[in-house]
Motif scaffolding. Structure first.
Motif, PDB file in Angstrom:
ATOM      1  N   VAL A 181       2.444  -6.275   9.806  1.00 37.36           N
ATOM      2  CA  VAL A 181       1.190  -5.654  10.224  1.00 37.36           C
ATOM      3  C   VAL A 181       0.724  -6.417  11.457  1.00 37.36           C
ATOM      4  N   TRP A 182       0.645  -5.722  12.590  1.00 41.00           N
ATOM      5  CA  TRP A 182       0.475  -6.383  13.891  1.00 41.00           C
ATOM      6  C   TRP A 182      -0.771  -5.897  14.611  1.00 41.00           C
ATOM      7  N   VAL A 183      -1.299  -6.772  15.439  1.00 35.03           N
ATOM      8  CA  VAL A 183      -2.332  -6.368  16.395  1.00 35.03           C
ATOM      9  C   VAL A 183      -1.635  -6.015  17.703  1.00 35.03           C
ATOM     10  N   MET A 184      -1.812  -4.765  18.138  1.00 34.37           N
ATOM     11  CA  MET A 184      -1.369  -4.385  19.475  1.00 34.37           C
ATOM     12  C   MET A 184      -2.633  -4.485  20.324  1.00 34.37           C
ATOM     13  N   GLY A 185      -2.650  -5.455  21.255  1.00 31.69           N
ATOM     14  CA  GLY A 185      -3.924  -5.668  21.916  1.00 31.69           C
ATOM     15  C   GLY A 185      -3.828  -6.259  23.299  1.00 31.69           C
ATOM     16  N   GLY A 196      -1.581  -6.897   4.303  1.00 34.11           N
ATOM     17  CA  GLY A 196      -2.119  -8.189   4.730  1.00 34.11           C
ATOM     18  C   GLY A 196      -2.843  -8.098   6.047  1.00 34.11           C
ATOM     19  N   LYS A 197      -3.283  -9.245   6.505  1.00 35.54           N
ATOM     20  CA  LYS A 197      -4.089  -9.338   7.718  1.00 35.54           C
ATOM     21  C   LYS A 197      -3.208  -9.081   8.940  1.00 35.54           C
ATOM     22  N   PRO A 198      -3.678  -8.258   9.881  1.00 37.95           N
ATOM     23  CA  PRO A 198      -2.892  -8.007  11.097  1.00 37.95           C
ATOM     24  C   PRO A 198      -2.671  -9.296  11.887  1.00 37.95           C
ATOM     25  N   GLN A 199      -1.449  -9.485  12.365  1.00 30.33           N
ATOM     26  CA  GLN A 199      -1.082 -10.709  13.075  1.00 30.33           C
ATOM     27  C   GLN A 199      -1.068 -10.502  14.578  1.00 30.33           C
ATOM     28  N   TRP A 200      -1.595 -11.469  15.299  1.00 34.31           N
ATOM     29  CA  TRP A 200      -1.524 -11.490  16.768  1.00 34.31           C
ATOM     30  C   TRP A 200      -0.789 -12.748  17.196  1.00 34.31           C
ATOM     31  N   LEU A 245       2.481  -6.094  21.945  1.00 32.83           N
ATOM     32  CA  LEU A 245       2.682  -5.911  20.514  1.00 32.83           C
ATOM     33  C   LEU A 245       3.633  -7.012  20.066  1.00 32.83           C
ATOM     34  N   PRO A 246       3.115  -8.041  19.382  1.00 33.32           N
ATOM     35  CA  PRO A 246       3.939  -9.210  19.039  1.00 33.32           C
ATOM     36  C   PRO A 246       5.259  -8.820  18.372  1.00 33.32           C
ATOM     37  N   GLY A 247       6.342  -9.455  18.821  1.00 36.70           N
ATOM     38  CA  GLY A 247       7.652  -9.236  18.217  1.00 36.70           C
ATOM     39  C   GLY A 247       8.355  -7.971  18.671  1.00 36.70           C
ATOM     40  N   HIS A 248       7.742  -7.227  19.591  1.00 34.03           N
ATOM     41  CA  HIS A 248       8.310  -5.961  20.048  1.00 34.03           C
ATOM     42  C   HIS A 248       8.374  -5.930  21.568  1.00 34.03           C
TER      43      HIS A 248
END
Ligand code: CU
Length: 485
Positions: A309-313, A335-339, A266-269
Motif C-alpha cells: 500500500v503506497w503513497v503516490m505523491g 496497512g498504512k500507506p508507505q512513502w 510511486l515508491p518501488g515503481h
C-alpha cells in the motif's frame, strides 16, 4: 479497455461528485433545438477535498475535476457550454488544433460565454491524445477566478487505432486550492537537466534584480496554497487506486495548477513515459519521478510489480503533507500507506527524444524578462522588452502558412516558465544546448537563465496566443500573439 464517462465516474476517478452536494442549476436558457453531443455547465460547486475540507469554487458541472470528456479523433462534435455564473467566461480546449472561434481565448477573438448565457460550439477533435479543458479568463489579482478556480477537466481524444498496451487507464488531476498571495515561494528550481545556463541572460537578470532590491523594492507577489489534491481529494481522503499485481496501468497525469510545478513518484515503481502532452514520444523510457510544469500532461505506464500500500505523491514534503498524493493499494494488502523519498533525479525532456529535427525556414527569437514588483507589487513580464497589452494586443509576431519556424526562447529570469502555444503543437529541437527531435508538445518548461528551441509549423491559420502558463506571469505581461500574414 476503454472507459466511458459513467464508468470513469463509478471507478472513482473523478470521485469529487461530493456526495449529495448537488446544487440546482440556475434558470436555463433555451438551447438550440437539436441536442448537443455534450453539455458543460460552468457553475459554483462544493469540492469535498476531505470530510472537513470543503471548498466552494466555480466548477464544470458542479464537480472537480470536471467530467472526463472522451472524443473521437477527427469526428465533429457539438458542445453546449452554459455559464451559470455572474461573469463572462472562456473555456479553452488545451492541446487541440481548434479554430479561433472555438479555442477559448478572447485575445485571439473567441467570443465570451456570456454570464447566465450559453454558447454552442462545434469542432472536429484533433489531434488524438490526452488534452484538457480549462478557464481562460484573466484573474489578475482575483484568486477566485480562472485557473485558480475548479474549472479544469481531462479530455481524451481517442485515436482511430488504439495500440492498448496496458490493462487499464487512470486519470490523475493535480490541483491546489485556497490560493493566497505571498512574497516569494519555495518551489524547486533545480530539477531540470541539462543545467546549462546562458551567462548573458544570467548577468542581465541578476543585475535587474539587484538594482530593484537596491531601490528598496520587495520581491513581487507569488501565490501559495493551503490545500492540495489529486482528483479533488487530499491524500488518504479519497478512494485509493486499487490494483492487482501484474497489471499494467496507464496513468494520464495532468498538472491543473494555476501556478505550480508538480512532481510525482510511486515508491518501488517506475514510470514508462509513453506520451508527453498527449503525443507519443520517440523513446518511451522508464523514469523514477515525473515533473510537470503548469498545464503539462504525462502519460506513463506503470508495471504493478511491487505489492503493498503506497503513497503516490509529490516530492515536496509540505505539499504532500497538505494533500498532494493518492494511495495505491494492491489487492489483498492492507496497512498504512508507505512513502519513500526517491533518489535525486533530474528531469530531461531529451531522454524521450530521437535524432534529427528538420531545418527551419526562419528563426524567431524571444527573450523573457522580469521587472521585479513593477506593477502594484506584482512582477511585470516582458517579451523582447514589451509587456502584453490588451489595448494594443501586442507584441505580435507575423508568420506565414506552411513555414516552419524555430522559436528561440531565452529566459532572462531565474523563474521556470511553462510556455504554451495555442492551436498548434511544437517540436522540441534544443533544450539548454542539447539537441533533440520528435517530441511534440504544447507546453514546455524553460529553466531559469536557460535557452531552448522549439519548432512550429504554421498550419492552422488564425490568431494564435503564446504565453507562459504560470497564471501570474501570463496576466502581468508574458503573452504574445502570432498572426498569419
Ligand atoms: Cu512564466
Amino acid at each position: 479497455m476503454s472507459l466511458d464517462r459513467r464508468d470513469f465516474l463509478s471507478l472513482g476517478g473523478a470521485a469529487a461528485v461530493s456526495g449529495g452536494l448537488i446544487i440546482p442549476a440556475a434558470a436555463q436558457q433555451s438551447p438550440p433545438q437539436e441536442a448537443a453531443d455534450h453539455t458543460i455547465r460552468i457553475r459554483s460547486g462544493l469540492v469535498e477535498l476531505a470530510p472537513d475540507r470543503i471548498v466552494s469554487t466555480t466548477t464544470y458541472d458542479g464537480q472537480f475535476p470536471g467530467p472526463l470528456l472522451r472524443l473521437k479523433e477527427g469526428r465533429r462534435v457539438t458542445i453546449d457550454i452554459h455559464n451559470d455564473t455572474d461573469t463572462p467566461e472562456q473555456l479553452h480546449w488545451h492541446g487541440l488544433f481548434s479554430p479561433v472561434d472555438v479555442d477559448g481565448a478572447a485575445e485571439e477573438g473567441t467570443p465570451f460565454i456570456p454570464a447566465h448565457g450559453m454558447r454552442r460550439i462545434a469542432f472536429a477533435a484533433k489531434p488524438a491524445g490526452f488534452r484538457f479543458y480549462h478557464s481562460h479568463v484573466v484573474p489578475m489579482g482575483d484568486l477566485s477566478k480562472g485557473s485558480y478556480s475548479g474549472q479544469a477537466a481531462p479530455l481524451y481524444v481517442e485515436p482511430r487505432n488504439e495500440p492498448g498496451a496496458y490493462d487499464r487507464e487512470v486519470f490523475l488531476v493535480l490541483k491546489e486550492f485556497e490560493p493566497t498571495l505571498s512574497r516569494g515561494g519555495d518551489m524547486a528550481q533545480d530539477f531540470l537537466a541539462p543545467a546549462t545556463k546562458v551567462s548573458a541572460l544570467e548577468e542581465s537578470g541578476e543585475a535587474a534584480m539587484k538594482a530593484s532590491i537596491a531601490k528598496g523594492m520587495p520581491h513581487g507577489y507569488e501565490v501559495g496554497y493551503g490545500l492540495f489534491s489529486i482528483n479533488g481529494r487530499m491524500l488518504g481522503k479519497g478512494e485509493p487506486i486499487r490494483v492487482r499485481a501484474g497489471e499494467r496501468v496507464l496513468f494520464h497525469v495532468l498538472n491543473a495548477s494555476a501556478t505550480e510545478i508538480r512532481s510525482l513518484a510511486l515508491p518501488g515503481h517506475a514510470f514508462r513515459v509513453v506520451a508527453l502532452d498527449g503525443n507519443a514520444v520517440p523513446s518511451p523510457v522508464e523514469v523514477p519521478v515525473l515533473w510537470l510544469g503548469t498545464a503539462e500532461r504525462i502519460s506513463a505506464i506503470v508495471d504493478m510489480n511491487h505489492p503493498g500500500v503506497w503513497v503516490m505523491g509529490d516530492l515536496a514534503d509540505d505539499d504532500r503533507g497538505h494533500g498532494m498524493g493518492i494511495v495505491v493499494e494492491y489487492a489483498g494488502r492492507g496497512g498504512k500507506p508507505q512513502w519513500a523519498k526517491p533518489k535525486p533525479f533530474r528531469w530531461d525532456y531529451t531522454r524521450f527524444g530521437g535524432p534529427g529535427a528538420p531545418a527551419a525556414d526562419e528563426v524567431i527569437e524571444m527573450t523573457f524578462a522580469k521587472s521585479n514588483a513593477a506593477r502594484g507589487g506584482f512582477n511585470e513580464w516582458t517579451i523582447n522588452g514589451q509587456a502584453f497589452s490588451m489595448e494594443t494586443m501586442e507584441p505580435v509576431f507575423a508568420i506565414r502558412e506552411g513555414r516552419r519556424y524555430r522559436l528561440r526562447l531565452r529566459n532572462a529570469s531565474d523563474d521556470i516558465h511553462p510556455v504554451h502555444l495555442h492551436r498548434h503543437s511544437f517540436e522540441l529541437v534544443r533544450i539548454a544546448g542539447k539537441p533533440t527531435a520528435g517530441i511534440m508538445k504544447d507546453v514546455v518548461m524553460l529553466g531559469g537563465y536557460q535557452e531552448i528551441e522549439v519548432d512550429v509549423v504554421a498550419d492552422n491559420p488564425g490568431a494564435t496566443l503564446f504565453h507562459c502558463h504560470q497564471q501570474l506571469h501570463m496576466d502581468f505581461g508574458f503573452m504574445a500573439l502570432f498572426r498569419y500574414v
